[in-house]
Design a protein around this motif. Structure first.
Motif, PDB file in Angstrom:
ATOM      1  N   LYS A  90       0.824  -1.203   0.000  1.00 40.15           N
ATOM      2  CA  LYS A  90       0.000   0.000   0.000  1.00 40.15           C
ATOM      3  C   LYS A  90       0.861   1.257   0.000  1.00 40.15           C
ATOM      4  CE  LYS A  90      -3.996   2.064   2.135  1.00 40.15           C
ATOM      5  NZ  LYS A  90      -5.072   1.888   3.056  1.00 40.15           N
ATOM      6  N   SER A  91       1.926   1.302   0.820  1.00 42.42           N
ATOM      7  CA  SER A  91       2.765   2.488   0.863  1.00 42.42           C
ATOM      8  C   SER A  91       3.616   2.609  -0.390  1.00 42.42           C
ATOM      9  CB  SER A  91       3.661   2.472   2.103  1.00 42.42           C
ATOM     10  OG  SER A  91       4.605   1.431   1.994  1.00 42.42           O
ATOM     11  N   ARG A  92       4.004   1.487  -0.973  1.00 44.11           N
ATOM     12  CA  ARG A  92       4.843   1.505  -2.163  1.00 44.11           C
ATOM     13  C   ARG A  92       4.066   2.043  -3.360  1.00 44.11           C
ATOM     14  NH1 ARG A  92       6.874  -3.932  -2.786  1.00 44.11           N
ATOM     15  NH2 ARG A  92       4.778  -4.365  -3.509  1.00 44.11           N
ATOM     16  N   ASP A  93       2.791   1.721  -3.472  1.00 43.27           N
ATOM     17  CA  ASP A  93       1.994   2.098  -4.636  1.00 43.27           C
ATOM     18  C   ASP A  93       1.067   3.272  -4.371  1.00 43.27           C
ATOM     19  OD1 ASP A  93       1.550  -1.396  -5.445  1.00 43.27           O
ATOM     20  OD2 ASP A  93       3.174  -0.036  -5.925  1.00 43.27           O
ATOM     21  N   SER A  94       1.328   4.031  -3.329  1.00 40.82           N
ATOM     22  CA  SER A  94       0.372   5.056  -2.951  1.00 40.82           C
ATOM     23  C   SER A  94       0.414   6.282  -3.850  1.00 40.82           C
ATOM     24  CB  SER A  94       0.593   5.480  -1.500  1.00 40.82           C
ATOM     25  OG  SER A  94       1.861   6.073  -1.375  1.00 40.82           O
ATOM     26  N   ALA A 100       2.537   4.744 -11.996  1.00 42.80           N
ATOM     27  CA  ALA A 100       2.782   4.873 -13.429  1.00 42.80           C
ATOM     28  C   ALA A 100       4.158   4.333 -13.796  1.00 42.80           C
ATOM     29  CB  ALA A 100       2.657   6.329 -13.858  1.00 42.80           C
ATOM     30  N   LYS A 101       5.142   4.605 -12.968  1.00 45.79           N
ATOM     31  CA  LYS A 101       6.497   4.106 -13.216  1.00 45.79           C
ATOM     32  C   LYS A 101       6.527   2.588 -13.144  1.00 45.79           C
ATOM     33  CE  LYS A 101      11.209   5.187 -11.818  1.00 45.79           C
ATOM     34  NZ  LYS A 101      12.026   5.941 -10.880  1.00 45.79           N
ATOM     35  N   THR A 102       5.807   2.024 -12.176  1.00 47.63           N
ATOM     36  CA  THR A 102       5.742   0.574 -12.028  1.00 47.63           C
ATOM     37  C   THR A 102       5.075  -0.052 -13.246  1.00 47.63           C
ATOM     38  OG1 THR A 102       5.618   0.834  -9.635  1.00 47.63           O
ATOM     39  CG2 THR A 102       4.947  -1.286 -10.524  1.00 47.63           C
ATOM     40  N   ARG A 103       3.985   0.551 -13.711  1.00 48.11           N
ATOM     41  CA  ARG A 103       3.301   0.031 -14.901  1.00 48.11           C
ATOM     42  C   ARG A 103       4.212   0.108 -16.121  1.00 48.11           C
ATOM     43  NH1 ARG A 103      -1.095   3.083 -12.842  1.00 48.11           N
ATOM     44  NH2 ARG A 103      -0.606   4.701 -14.358  1.00 48.11           N
ATOM     45  N   GLY A 104       4.922   1.219 -16.281  1.00 48.63           N
ATOM     46  CA  GLY A 104       5.830   1.366 -17.406  1.00 48.63           C
ATOM     47  C   GLY A 104       6.964   0.353 -17.363  1.00 48.63           C
ATOM     48  N   HIS A 105       7.490   0.111 -16.187  1.00 45.83           N
ATOM     49  CA  HIS A 105       8.563  -0.876 -16.018  1.00 45.83           C
ATOM     50  C   HIS A 105       8.055  -2.272 -16.358  1.00 45.83           C
ATOM     51  CE1 HIS A 105      12.301  -2.489 -14.562  1.00 45.83           C
ATOM     52  NE2 HIS A 105      11.668  -3.289 -13.733  1.00 45.83           N
ATOM     53  N   ALA A 106       6.853  -2.602 -15.896  1.00 46.68           N
ATOM     54  CA  ALA A 106       6.270  -3.915 -16.186  1.00 46.68           C
ATOM     55  C   ALA A 106       6.030  -4.067 -17.684  1.00 46.68           C
ATOM     56  CB  ALA A 106       4.972  -4.097 -15.410  1.00 46.68           C
ATOM     57  N   LEU A 107       5.569  -3.030 -18.349  1.00 49.67           N
ATOM     58  CA  LEU A 107       5.340  -3.080 -19.793  1.00 49.67           C
ATOM     59  C   LEU A 107       6.653  -3.302 -20.533  1.00 49.67           C
ATOM     60  CD1 LEU A 107       3.494  -2.745 -22.253  1.00 49.67           C
ATOM     61  CD2 LEU A 107       3.908  -0.287 -22.101  1.00 49.67           C
TER      62      LEU A 107
END
Length: 115
Positions: A90-94, A100-107
């Motif tokens: 929860k704190s990491r993705d808050s 957005a950075k996490t989604r871009g990295h996963a993509l």
């Protein structure tokens, strides 16, 4: 100095400079023709009177920091061996930027793994 110059100096917009003048945080500018200006010397003296300290304030732990800086650092085995606690999901993705950075990295990982 114009309002734009003062705004740039403080890192704010011109409207904020207008608000500072209304609140009395900045001195009134001098009217010249249809514009208003501050003389640079007047602005410098205002800045000195407002922000300059008469003597540097000592840091709260200045004595402790100076003795720590003089001593050689000692390696601690437990300090390097211990893994940091992972942040909770929860704190990491808050923050939206983090998500957005996490989604871009996963993509990028998905695109790189298919080629």
């Amino acid at each position: 100095m114009t309002r734009a110059d003062v705004a740039q100096m403080f890192g704010v917009c011109v409207k904020t400079v207008d608000n500072y003048i209304k609140e009395g945080l900045l001195p009134q500018p001098v009217q010249f023709a249809s514009r208003e200006y501050w003389h640079p010397d007047d602005m410098r003296s205002f800045m000195d009177a407002t922000f300059k300290r008469s003597s540097p304030a000592p840091l709260p732990n200045a004595a402790a920091q100076s003795t720590d800086a003089q001593m050689a650092p000692q390696a601690s085995a437990t300090r390097h061996d211990a893994q940091p606690n992972p942040p909770s999901p929860k704190s990491r993705d808050s923050h939206p930027t983090v998500r957005a950075k996490t989604r871009g990295h996963a993509l990028l990982q998905r695109l790189n793994s298919t080629t």
